[in-house]
Write a protein that holds these residues in place. Structure first.
Motif, PDB file in Angstrom:
ATOM      1  N   SER A 149       0.821  -1.214   0.000  1.00 25.75           N
ATOM      2  CA  SER A 149       0.000   0.000   0.000  1.00 25.75           C
ATOM      3  C   SER A 149       0.853   1.261   0.000  1.00 25.75           C
ATOM      4  O   SER A 149       0.317   2.357  -0.007  1.00 25.75           O
ATOM      5  N   GLY A 150       2.179   1.088   0.031  1.00 20.54           N
ATOM      6  CA  GLY A 150       3.068   2.240  -0.004  1.00 20.54           C
ATOM      7  C   GLY A 150       3.499   2.729   1.362  1.00 20.54           C
ATOM      8  O   GLY A 150       4.108   3.779   1.473  1.00 20.54           O
ATOM      9  N   ARG A 151       3.196   1.973   2.402  1.00 19.04           N
ATOM     10  CA  ARG A 151       3.566   2.375   3.755  1.00 19.04           C
ATOM     11  C   ARG A 151       4.432   1.312   4.382  1.00 19.04           C
ATOM     12  O   ARG A 151       4.243   0.125   4.141  1.00 19.04           O
ATOM     13  N   ASP A 152       5.360   1.738   5.190  1.00 20.92           N
ATOM     14  CA  ASP A 152       6.128   0.809   5.997  1.00 20.92           C
ATOM     15  C   ASP A 152       5.293   0.477   7.229  1.00 20.92           C
ATOM     16  O   ASP A 152       4.394   1.218   7.614  1.00 20.92           O
ATOM     17  N   SER A 153       5.595  -0.660   7.853  1.00 21.98           N
ATOM     18  CA  SER A 153       4.787  -1.080   8.994  1.00 21.98           C
ATOM     19  C   SER A 153       5.539  -2.076   9.850  1.00 21.98           C
ATOM     20  O   SER A 153       6.533  -2.654   9.422  1.00 21.98           O
ATOM     21  N   VAL A 154       5.041  -2.269  11.041  1.00 17.14           N
ATOM     22  CA  VAL A 154       5.445  -3.356  11.933  1.00 17.14           C
ATOM     23  C   VAL A 154       4.175  -3.898  12.567  1.00 17.14           C
ATOM     24  O   VAL A 154       3.179  -3.191  12.695  1.00 17.14           O
ATOM     25  N   THR A 155       4.217  -5.160  12.971  1.00 18.15           N
ATOM     26  CA  THR A 155       3.028  -5.772  13.565  1.00 18.15           C
ATOM     27  C   THR A 155       2.811  -5.264  14.976  1.00 18.15           C
ATOM     28  O   THR A 155       3.730  -5.243  15.792  1.00 18.15           O
ATOM     29  N   LEU A 156       1.596  -4.868  15.251  1.00 20.92           N
ATOM     30  CA  LEU A 156       1.190  -4.406  16.568  1.00 20.92           C
ATOM     31  C   LEU A 156       0.672  -5.577  17.400  1.00 20.92           C
ATOM     32  O   LEU A 156       1.067  -5.770  18.542  1.00 20.92           O
ATOM     33  N   THR A 157      -0.212  -6.381  16.816  1.00 17.43           N
ATOM     34  CA  THR A 157      -0.767  -7.547  17.504  1.00 17.43           C
ATOM     35  C   THR A 157      -1.353  -8.497  16.475  1.00 17.43           C
ATOM     36  O   THR A 157      -1.603  -8.124  15.331  1.00 17.43           O
ATOM     37  N   GLY A 158      -1.583  -9.728  16.898  1.00 18.30           N
ATOM     38  CA  GLY A 158      -2.176 -10.697  15.992  1.00 18.30           C
ATOM     39  C   GLY A 158      -2.856 -11.812  16.764  1.00 18.30           C
ATOM     40  O   GLY A 158      -2.477 -12.115  17.892  1.00 18.30           O
ATOM     41  N   THR A 159      -3.881 -12.388  16.155  1.00 15.69           N
ATOM     42  CA  THR A 159      -4.530 -13.573  16.712  1.00 15.69           C
ATOM     43  C   THR A 159      -4.511 -14.654  15.646  1.00 15.69           C
ATOM     44  O   THR A 159      -4.681 -14.371  14.455  1.00 15.69           O
ATOM     45  N   ILE A 160      -4.295 -15.876  16.083  1.00 14.58           N
ATOM     46  CA  ILE A 160      -4.167 -16.974  15.138  1.00 14.58           C
ATOM     47  C   ILE A 160      -5.076 -18.117  15.571  1.00 14.58           C
ATOM     48  O   ILE A 160      -5.218 -18.388  16.764  1.00 14.58           O
ATOM     49  N   ASN A 161      -5.698 -18.744  14.600  1.00 15.73           N
ATOM     50  CA  ASN A 161      -6.527 -19.917  14.835  1.00 15.73           C
ATOM     51  C   ASN A 161      -5.900 -21.089  14.089  1.00 15.73           C
ATOM     52  O   ASN A 161      -5.840 -21.088  12.860  1.00 15.73           O
ATOM     53  N   TYR A 162      -5.420 -22.060  14.857  1.00 18.76           N
ATOM     54  CA  TYR A 162      -4.826 -23.252  14.269  1.00 18.76           C
ATOM     55  C   TYR A 162      -5.955 -24.224  13.948  1.00 18.76           C
ATOM     56  O   TYR A 162      -6.668 -24.681  14.839  1.00 18.76           O
ATOM     57  N   ILE A 163      -6.122 -24.548  12.678  1.00 14.90           N
ATOM     58  CA  ILE A 163      -7.260 -25.350  12.227  1.00 14.90           C
ATOM     59  C   ILE A 163      -6.888 -26.815  12.053  1.00 14.90           C
ATOM     60  O   ILE A 163      -7.599 -27.695  12.511  1.00 14.90           O
ATOM     61  N   LYS A 164      -5.765 -27.069  11.403  1.00 15.69           N
ATOM     62  CA  LYS A 164      -5.285 -28.438  11.185  1.00 15.69           C
ATOM     63  C   LYS A 164      -3.775 -28.445  11.350  1.00 15.69           C
ATOM     64  O   LYS A 164      -3.111 -27.446  11.106  1.00 15.69           O
ATOM     65  N   PRO A 165      -3.207 -29.608  11.706  1.00 18.96           N
ATOM     66  CA  PRO A 165      -1.752 -29.696  11.800  1.00 18.96           C
ATOM     67  C   PRO A 165      -1.113 -29.549  10.419  1.00 18.96           C
ATOM     68  O   PRO A 165      -1.650 -30.056   9.430  1.00 18.96           O
ATOM     69  N   GLY A 166       0.011 -28.852  10.385  1.00 14.88           N
ATOM     70  CA  GLY A 166       0.673 -28.563   9.123  1.00 14.88           C
ATOM     71  C   GLY A 166       1.578 -29.672   8.641  1.00 14.88           C
ATOM     72  O   GLY A 166       2.456 -30.114   9.368  1.00 14.88           O
ATOM     73  N   LYS A 167       1.341 -30.110   7.398  1.00 15.85           N
ATOM     74  CA  LYS A 167       2.239 -31.045   6.731  1.00 15.85           C
ATOM     75  C   LYS A 167       2.069 -30.880   5.231  1.00 15.85           C
ATOM     76  O   LYS A 167       1.074 -30.338   4.768  1.00 15.85           O
ATOM     77  N   GLY A 168       3.064 -31.333   4.486  1.00 17.59           N
ATOM     78  CA  GLY A 168       3.053 -31.197   3.036  1.00 17.59           C
ATOM     79  C   GLY A 168       4.419 -30.782   2.542  1.00 17.59           C
ATOM     80  O   GLY A 168       5.411 -30.904   3.265  1.00 17.59           O
ATOM     81  N   GLY A 169       4.477 -30.262   1.318  1.00 13.32           N
ATOM     82  CA  GLY A 169       5.741 -29.852   0.714  1.00 13.32           C
ATOM     83  C   GLY A 169       6.066 -28.383   0.900  1.00 13.32           C
ATOM     84  O   GLY A 169       7.216 -28.004   1.033  1.00 13.32           O
ATOM     85  N   LYS A 170       5.013 -27.538   0.888  1.00 11.74           N
ATOM     86  CA  LYS A 170       5.240 -26.111   1.116  1.00 11.74           C
ATOM     87  C   LYS A 170       3.996 -25.480   1.695  1.00 11.74           C
ATOM     88  O   LYS A 170       2.890 -26.007   1.573  1.00 11.74           O
ATOM     89  N   LEU A 171       4.217 -24.352   2.341  1.00 14.05           N
ATOM     90  CA  LEU A 171       3.139 -23.541   2.896  1.00 14.05           C
ATOM     91  C   LEU A 171       2.889 -22.381   1.950  1.00 14.05           C
ATOM     92  O   LEU A 171       3.828 -21.830   1.368  1.00 14.05           O
ATOM     93  N   ILE A 172       1.637 -21.996   1.828  1.00 17.18           N
ATOM     94  CA  ILE A 172       1.256 -20.858   0.996  1.00 17.18           C
ATOM     95  C   ILE A 172       0.422 -19.932   1.862  1.00 17.18           C
ATOM     96  O   ILE A 172      -0.652 -20.315   2.335  1.00 17.18           O
ATOM     97  N   GLY A 173       0.934 -18.738   2.100  1.00 15.03           N
ATOM     98  CA  GLY A 173       0.223 -17.745   2.896  1.00 15.03           C
ATOM     99  C   GLY A 173      -0.316 -16.648   2.012  1.00 15.03           C
ATOM    100  O   GLY A 173       0.392 -16.152   1.135  1.00 15.03           O
TER     101      GLY A 173
END
Length: 155
Positions: free
Chosen positions: A72-96
């Motif tokens: 968006s043209g702005r620099d930033s740093v993370t202030l806070t975050g919440t995460i919901n883990y749905i399934k255990p991670g496995k496979g060849g690569k992660l895509i975010g």
């Protein structure tokens, strides 16, 4: 088609961040308010149960939200975050994938989904970033739309 500014930003993020390089992350797409980052799953990021460590998933979520914020043209740093883990991670690569939900004068809100290369959803996450400094010739308008799940593996 991506604009030259998006390509330049993607190249800058990939080449200037030792963190991305040392964690096998790569920004693969950037457009205003949106980003896609891929991460190789190897034994270095697995927990004792053989699944991707939650910290690695959160790190990818933080990275992809930051890339969306930078687009968006702005620099930033993370202030806070919440995460919901749905399934255990496995496979060849992660895509975010990250999509900007809201952008104000000083904060931005980003929704993140992380899948594997088989389109299995592992996490959903909301991150709030502190925004500062506009770069020249960048839009100040929020996109305000949510990503589609198919966006994670298309492209």
């Amino acid at each position: 088609m991506e604009t030259e500014n998006n390509i330049e930003l993607m190249n800058r993020l990939n080449s200037s961040s030792m963190y991305l390089q040392s964690n096998d992350m790569k920004v693969t797409e950037v457009r205003e308010g949106y980003a896609k980052v891929e991460m190789i799953i190897d034994e270095q990021i697995l927990n004792v149960h053989g699944f991707v460590h939650g910290g690695a998933l959160f790190s990818l979520a933080d990275t992809v939200a930051g890339a969306a914020s930078f687009s968006s043209g702005r620099d930033s740093v993370t202030l806070t975050g919440t995460i919901n883990y749905i399934k255990p991670g496995k496979g060849g690569k992660l895509i975010g994938i990250a999509q900007e939900i809201s952008r104000g004068r000083t904060t931005g809100v980003y929704e993140v989904f992380i899948f594997n290369d088989r389109n299995t959803l592992f996490i959903s996450c909301n991150l709030y970033d502190v925004l500062f400094g506009f770069r020249p010739n960048q839009s100040k308008k929020s996109t305000g739309t949510c990503p589609k799940i198919d966006d994670a593996t298309s492209g």
